[in-house]
Write a protein that holds these residues in place. Structure first.
Motif, PDB file in Angstrom:
ATOM      1  N   UNK A   7      13.581 -12.131  11.647  1.00 26.00           N
ATOM      2  CA  UNK A   7      12.862 -10.903  11.269  1.00 26.00           C
ATOM      3  C   UNK A   7      13.344 -10.374   9.925  1.00 26.00           C
ATOM      4  N   UNK A   8      12.392 -10.007   9.064  1.00 26.01           N
ATOM      5  CA  UNK A   8      12.725  -9.528   7.728  1.00 26.01           C
ATOM      6  C   UNK A   8      12.873  -8.015   7.649  1.00 26.01           C
ATOM      7  N   UNK A   9      12.748  -7.342   8.795  1.00 23.32           N
ATOM      8  CA  UNK A   9      13.043  -5.925   8.834  1.00 23.32           C
ATOM      9  C   UNK A   9      11.845  -5.004   8.734  1.00 23.32           C
ATOM     10  N   UNK A  10      12.116  -3.710   8.990  1.00 20.42           N
ATOM     11  CA  UNK A  10      11.062  -2.702   9.065  1.00 20.42           C
ATOM     12  C   UNK A  10      10.373  -2.471   7.726  1.00 20.42           C
ATOM     13  N   UNK A  11      11.130  -2.475   6.636  1.00 24.89           N
ATOM     14  CA  UNK A  11      10.525  -2.209   5.330  1.00 24.89           C
ATOM     15  C   UNK A  11       9.565  -3.328   4.933  1.00 24.89           C
ATOM     16  N   UNK A  12       9.946  -4.552   5.254  1.00 25.99           N
ATOM     17  CA  UNK A  12       9.060  -5.680   4.951  1.00 25.99           C
ATOM     18  C   UNK A  12       7.763  -5.556   5.749  1.00 25.99           C
ATOM     19  N   UNK A  13       7.863  -5.134   7.005  1.00 23.52           N
ATOM     20  CA  UNK A  13       6.661  -4.951   7.832  1.00 23.52           C
ATOM     21  C   UNK A  13       5.756  -3.871   7.226  1.00 23.52           C
ATOM     22  N   UNK A  14       6.364  -2.786   6.744  1.00 25.36           N
ATOM     23  CA  UNK A  14       5.577  -1.728   6.099  1.00 25.36           C
ATOM     24  C   UNK A  14       4.859  -2.267   4.862  1.00 25.36           C
ATOM     25  N   UNK A  15       5.565  -3.090   4.096  1.00 24.11           N
ATOM     26  CA  UNK A  15       4.956  -3.673   2.899  1.00 24.11           C
ATOM     27  C   UNK A  15       3.800  -4.599   3.263  1.00 24.11           C
ATOM     28  N   UNK A  16       3.976  -5.370   4.350  1.00 27.50           N
ATOM     29  CA  UNK A  16       2.914  -6.279   4.800  1.00 27.50           C
ATOM     30  C   UNK A  16       1.680  -5.481   5.214  1.00 27.50           C
ATOM     31  N   UNK A  17       1.898  -4.330   5.847  1.00 21.43           N
ATOM     32  CA  UNK A  17       0.747  -3.513   6.239  1.00 21.43           C
ATOM     33  C   UNK A  17       0.029  -2.950   5.014  1.00 21.43           C
ATOM     34  N   UNK A  18       0.776  -2.576   3.983  1.00 19.65           N
ATOM     35  CA  UNK A  18       0.143  -2.100   2.752  1.00 19.65           C
ATOM     36  C   UNK A  18      -0.784  -3.176   2.182  1.00 19.65           C
ATOM     37  N   UNK A  19      -0.318  -4.427   2.206  1.00 18.83           N
ATOM     38  CA  UNK A  19      -1.150  -5.536   1.727  1.00 18.83           C
ATOM     39  C   UNK A  19      -2.371  -5.698   2.637  1.00 18.83           C
ATOM     40  N   UNK A  20      -2.155  -5.613   3.956  1.00 20.79           N
ATOM     41  CA  UNK A  20      -3.256  -5.742   4.912  1.00 20.79           C
ATOM     42  C   UNK A  20      -4.334  -4.696   4.660  1.00 20.79           C
ATOM     43  N   UNK A  21      -3.929  -3.467   4.435  1.00 24.67           N
ATOM     44  CA  UNK A  21      -4.889  -2.396   4.195  1.00 24.67           C
ATOM     45  C   UNK A  21      -5.662  -2.646   2.897  1.00 24.67           C
TER      46      UNK A  21
END
Length: 458
Positions: A342-356
């Protein structure tokens, strides 16, 4: 000495300031419109996608470029894979615990059962949710949790040849607006079935030997699937027998080819192009664009044949069903994954920004290119007046979207979903093909579906 102490203190302060600047948080606009503190530490988000439409790679370049104007610290690595090889590559990566951060496709319960799919509910702001049209976000939810964001909603219907329908006096615009019953279709089918001057047979409808045909008709007749949203077996209902009888009537009366059980999707399409079939089954709204392009090729001398004006039609429903009848289909878009490491919570937030960013207003070009209704209000606004489909087909597709059937595999548990898949492959497929071949009566086919379904899906 005193001077050296002050110099040393100054150097420490400079070092602290530089260190803070490397991982600082700035006031940065979030996807969705909010302005909050965002960690600007460099990061990379990996995206695997497909050629959703002919120029989708150009869309990706533009969407990523726009995204990086807001988030220059997030690098988006994307790969446009082939439809043939991509799914295999993804399955290998998922099984190894190293899927991409974002993957394009329909939500699959088996993905969720790996534990690597990330639920999106904590990222979905009220502003984002309110932008989606009713019933669209639900296409990528499982058991009430949001696991993906759609960029369009696929729809399965029937498609007609405008010339043949018009010559037979069919009011296709009324059908597009109001839907039609099996009795109404059978009345029309008599007019559409005839010998052509060249001696070939024109059929009312042509399908192939896949179970998609019975799926569409049973859904339109009020049966969401072999099981309902709670997993209860429902194909013991007389609505399934009625569906089987309707299909058998089409075969016996010659409204579709008697050899339909042996037809491939390619042969079915060839018959439609040749004017040997007035209506083609499992026709998606994109046929409007695809056939318009074929007409251009005919004009250019690249393809031989008659030009066709495509008419999108809903699937007819049983006489006991009121309204439009349910449409088969589902949402397709981006799903977010984490990795075994797991790359962590901040990486997940960044991935969601890209998804949006990949599913926002500008991403509505995919729905437009595929002649599908938009899933977001912002997309409809961005492409207002730019539709590539004929206006009457937009009406049909919108009505079909508004009456789309739920995908029960996303509402039941993984064990029941696996059993449903097994039932469909081992029971539905051979039973349906036996019906098409005239080897089983509708009653015998209904008994098989009922008895084996009661055993396997209880």
């Amino acid at each position: 000495m005193k001077m050296n102490k002050w110099l040393a203190l100054f150097m420490v302060l400079v070092l602290v300031a530089v260190t803070a600047a490397c991982g600082k948080k700035e006031e940065t606009p979030q996807a969705g419109g909010d302005t909050t503190k965002v960690d600007t530490t460099p990061d990379t988000v990996k995206v695997w996608t497909y050629p959703v439409h002919g120029t989708y790679e150009n869309d990706m370049k533009d969407l990523v470029a726009d995204f990086n104007k807001q988030y220059p610290h997030i690098k988006v690595e994307y790969e446009v894979m082939s439809w043939a090889e991509g799914p295999k590559k993804f399955d290998v990566a998922l099984n190894a615990g190293d899927p991409p951060d974002l993957y394009f496709g329909a939500l699959n319960g088996s993905y969720v059962s790996t534990g690597l799919v990330l639920p999106l509910d904590s990222y979905m702001t009220p502003q984002i949710k309110e932008d989606f049209l009713p019933g669209t976000l639900e296409t990528m939810q499982m058991n009430g949790k949001q696991y993906g964001i759609p960029i369009y909603q696929s729809l399965w219907g029937w498609g007609g040849n405008k010339r043949i329908l018009t010559e037979a006096g069919v009011d296709y615009k009324k059908i597009q607006e109001k839907g039609w019953t099996w009795t109404e279709f059978l009345d029309i089918a008599k007019k559409l079935t005839k010998k052509l001057p060249n001696g070939t047979q024109q059929y009312a409808i042509t399908t192939d030997n896949s179970t998609d045909f019975i799926d569409m008709l049973s859904k339109a007749n009020g049966l969401v699937d072999a099981v309902d949203e709670k997993g209860n077996f429902i194909w013991n209902d007389n609505k399934m027998l009625d569906t089987l009888k309707f299909i058998d009537t089409l075969r016996k009366e010659g409204y579709m080819p008697k050899e339909v059980g042996a037809l491939t999707p390619a042969k079915r399409t060839d018959m439609f192009y040749a004017g040997q079939s007035a209506i083609i089954s499992k026709a998606i709204p994109y046929y409007d664009i695809m056939i318009a392009n074929r007409n251009k090729d005919i004009d250019a001398g690249k393809v031989q044949g008659e030009k066709i004006e495509y008419i999108q039609l809903p699937v007819p429903h049983g006489d006991g069903i009121s309204g439009y009848g349910k449409t088969a289909g589902g949402g397709e878009g981006y799903i977010m994954f984490r990795q075994k490491n797991d790359k962590g919570a901040q990486h997940a937030k960044n991935a969601f920004l890209v998804m949006e960013a990949l599913t926002g207003a500008k991403a509505g070009n995919s729905a437009n290119e595929l002649a599908l209704p938009f899933v977001r209000k912002s997309q409809a606004k961005a492409f207002e007046g730019k539709s590539l489909a004929k206006p009457e087909n937009v009406v049909a597709a919108t009505n079909m979207r508004n009456n789309a059937s739920v995908n029960v595999s996303l509402t039941i548990d993984a064990d029941k979903a696996a059993k449903l898949k097994q039932y469909r492959e081992q029971v539905l497929k051979p039973t349906f093909q036996a019906l098409l071949a005239g080897e089983k009566t509708p009653e015998a086919a209904a008994d098989d579906l009922k008895s084996k379904g009661t055993q396997m899906l209880k």
